[in-house]
Design an enzyme around this catalytic site. Structure first.
Site, PDB file in Angstrom:
ATOM      1  N   GLU A   1      -5.579  -2.680  -5.521  1.00  0.00           N
ATOM      2  CA  GLU A   1      -5.873  -1.300  -5.936  1.00  0.00           C
ATOM      3  C   GLU A   1      -6.243  -0.414  -4.747  1.00  0.00           C
ATOM      4  O   GLU A   1      -7.108   0.457  -4.832  1.00  0.00           O
ATOM      5  CB  GLU A   1      -6.956  -1.262  -7.020  1.00  0.00           C
TER       6      GLU A   1
ATOM      7  N   ARG B   1     -35.656 -24.367  -1.184  1.00  0.00           N
ATOM      8  CA  ARG B   1     -35.205 -25.272  -0.131  1.00  0.00           C
ATOM      9  C   ARG B   1     -36.327 -25.506   0.878  1.00  0.00           C
ATOM     10  O   ARG B   1     -36.837 -24.570   1.491  1.00  0.00           O
ATOM     11  CB  ARG B   1     -33.987 -24.671   0.586  1.00  0.00           C
TER      12      ARG B   1
ATOM     13  N   ILE C   1     -26.842 -19.103   4.053  1.00  0.00           N
ATOM     14  CA  ILE C   1     -28.161 -19.588   3.622  1.00  0.00           C
ATOM     15  C   ILE C   1     -28.042 -20.975   2.975  1.00  0.00           C
ATOM     16  O   ILE C   1     -28.926 -21.823   3.129  1.00  0.00           O
ATOM     17  CB  ILE C   1     -28.816 -18.568   2.670  1.00  0.00           C
TER      18      ILE C   1
ATOM     19  N   SER D   1       0.810  -1.211   0.000  1.00  0.00           N
ATOM     20  CA  SER D   1       0.000   0.000   0.000  1.00  0.00           C
ATOM     21  C   SER D   1       0.846   1.265   0.000  1.00  0.00           C
ATOM     22  O   SER D   1       0.392   2.319  -0.441  1.00  0.00           O
ATOM     23  CB  SER D   1      -0.914   0.001   1.232  1.00  0.00           C
TER      24      SER D   1
ATOM     25  N   ILE E   1       1.789  -9.523  -9.192  1.00  0.00           N
ATOM     26  CA  ILE E   1       1.467  -8.809 -10.418  1.00  0.00           C
ATOM     27  C   ILE E   1       0.486  -9.636 -11.234  1.00  0.00           C
ATOM     28  O   ILE E   1       0.812 -10.743 -11.694  1.00  0.00           O
ATOM     29  CB  ILE E   1       2.740  -8.493 -11.225  1.00  0.00           C
TER      30      ILE E   1
ATOM     31  N   SER F   1      -8.754  -1.695   1.944  1.00  0.00           N
ATOM     32  CA  SER F   1      -9.828  -0.961   2.605  1.00  0.00           C
ATOM     33  C   SER F   1      -9.288   0.054   3.608  1.00  0.00           C
ATOM     34  O   SER F   1      -9.829   1.167   3.738  1.00  0.00           O
ATOM     35  CB  SER F   1     -10.779  -1.938   3.309  1.00  0.00           C
TER      36      SER F   1
END
Length: 387
Positions: free
Chosen positions: A369, A273, A343, A138, A164, A372
């Protein structure tokens, strides 16, 4: 059939609606969600298919074979969201053709653009973006790879890059290296490095939880001609950030593609289900889970297409808005997919199920990229600079 009602939002024009509908039909006919045995071969095949379908034309400007005059973030986001809903690998392939050529589109000389961009759009060259290093993820300002100018104007490139994307299969790499104009971020420059350059070595192929071609690359006295310099010398950090400002928004769009597919799968599961006298969809807990999934998707989608509209239509630098979109969309998609796994129960963690693949696919989007944590810093600093 996918829900395309978001295309009625005022962020889009008729060309975007036609793009989304055409790509959706193409994806249904051409893509599936299974993971290939040979990821390199699959990526090369997807480059060809995306080029034949005309979709890679949206990754470059029209002057060099592209579909639009300039890179249109709304189009890129629509494509990544749609591809992501059908195939994580197809999204990866498209994204890397765009990211790996984006700096050339923005800052390349006419000669550089003519040499690389038409080939990217035609699927004749596979692109890569080489920023991350073993000791600087980063923290881009800590890049150690160096490019020393020689008496004849050429450069000697030495150092290493890691994680990469398209490493090992790319035809060229956009590489960021230290040219020494100043310490930190002010002393970086960008270069175009062909994959067959003597001294460029694929030192290690990196296997990650969702199969993608990644590698650690080493540069040992790679001699680059003066014409390999991309953009202004010493301006590489700005060139990298400008490229990421465009594609960071589309990372959020890919995450929403994954999340929407997870919601589709979870909804189908809930409706079919058996559970007691009815189905899972009758259970209040499951209904609440679905509601939270929908909330994450809808709010993230609004942030994504606002950020794209600000750049495309308002013509504004959207650093904060792109960071908001990426942060909320990727974190939200992780929650959505986790709920879908819940679920499905045991089937949700069974290798080969769609939601299990999505669970592995989405995780990297919260890292690459700009992780967070970095997005939170970007948002806060932008806010404090303009209170």
């Amino acid at each position: 059939m996918a829900d395309l009602s978001y295309l009625d939002w005022p962020f889009f024009d008729d060309s975007h609606r036609a793009l989304a509908e055409g790509l959706e039909a193409w994806c249904v006919a051409e893509l599936d969600h299974h993971e290939p045995d040979d990821v390199d071969a699959a990526c090369r095949e997807l480059v060809r298919k995306l080029a034949d379908g005309g979709w890679l034309r949206f990754a470059v400007p029209s002057a060099f074979g592209g579909a639009r005059e300039a890179l249109d973030v709304r189009s890129l986001a629509i494509i990544r969201e749609t591809l992501g809903r059908h195939s994580g690998l197809a999204d990866f392939v498209f994204a890397m053709q765009g990211l790996g050529s984006g700096t050339i589109s923005l800052f390349g000389t006419p000669e550089q653009q003519a040499a690389y961009l038409p080939a990217v759009a035609a699927g004749e060259k596979i692109a890569a973006f080489a920023l991350t290093e073993p000791d600087s993820g980063s923290d881009v300002a800590a890049i150690a790879t160096s490019a020393e100018e020689q008496a004849d104007g050429s450069y000697l490139l030495n150092g290493a890059k890691t994680y990469i994307s398209n490493g090992g299969i790319a035809d060229y790499y956009v590489v960021f290296a230290r040219t020494g104009e100043a310490p930190g971020a002010r002393g970086l420059s960008a270069f175009i490095v062909d994959a067959d350059a003597p001294g460029l070595e694929i030192a290690e192929r990196i296997r990650v939880i969702a199969p993608h071609p990644l590698a650690r690359i080493v540069f040992n006295n790679v001699r680059l001609p003066a014409g390999a310099l991309l953009g202004e010398r010493g301006k590489g950090f700005g060139h990298a950030m400008a490229t990421l400002d465009i594609f960071r928004t589309t990372v959020g769009a890919a995450a929403m593609g994954f999340a929407k597919r997870a919601l589709e799968e979870a909804t189908r599961r809930a409706l079919t289900r058996k559970h007691g006298a009815g189905t899972l969809s009758d259970n209040a807990v499951v209904q609440a889970q679905l509601a939270e999934m929908i909330l994450d998707i809808e709010t993230a989608s609004l942030l994504i297409y606002r950020a794209a509209w600000l750049r495309d239509v308002a013509g504004k630098r959207n650093t904060k808005e792109a960071a908001l979109a990426k942060l909320h969309a990727t974190e939200g998609a992780q929650r959505v997919i986790d709920q879908a796994v819940q679920i499905f129960g045991g089937e949700g963690v069974t290798h080969g199920s769609v939601v299990e693949a999505l669970y592995r696919e989405v995780r990297a989007l919260r890292i690459y990229e700009g992780a967070s944590e970095v997005q939170r810093l970007v948002i806060a600093r932008q806010h404090l600079a303009n209170p």
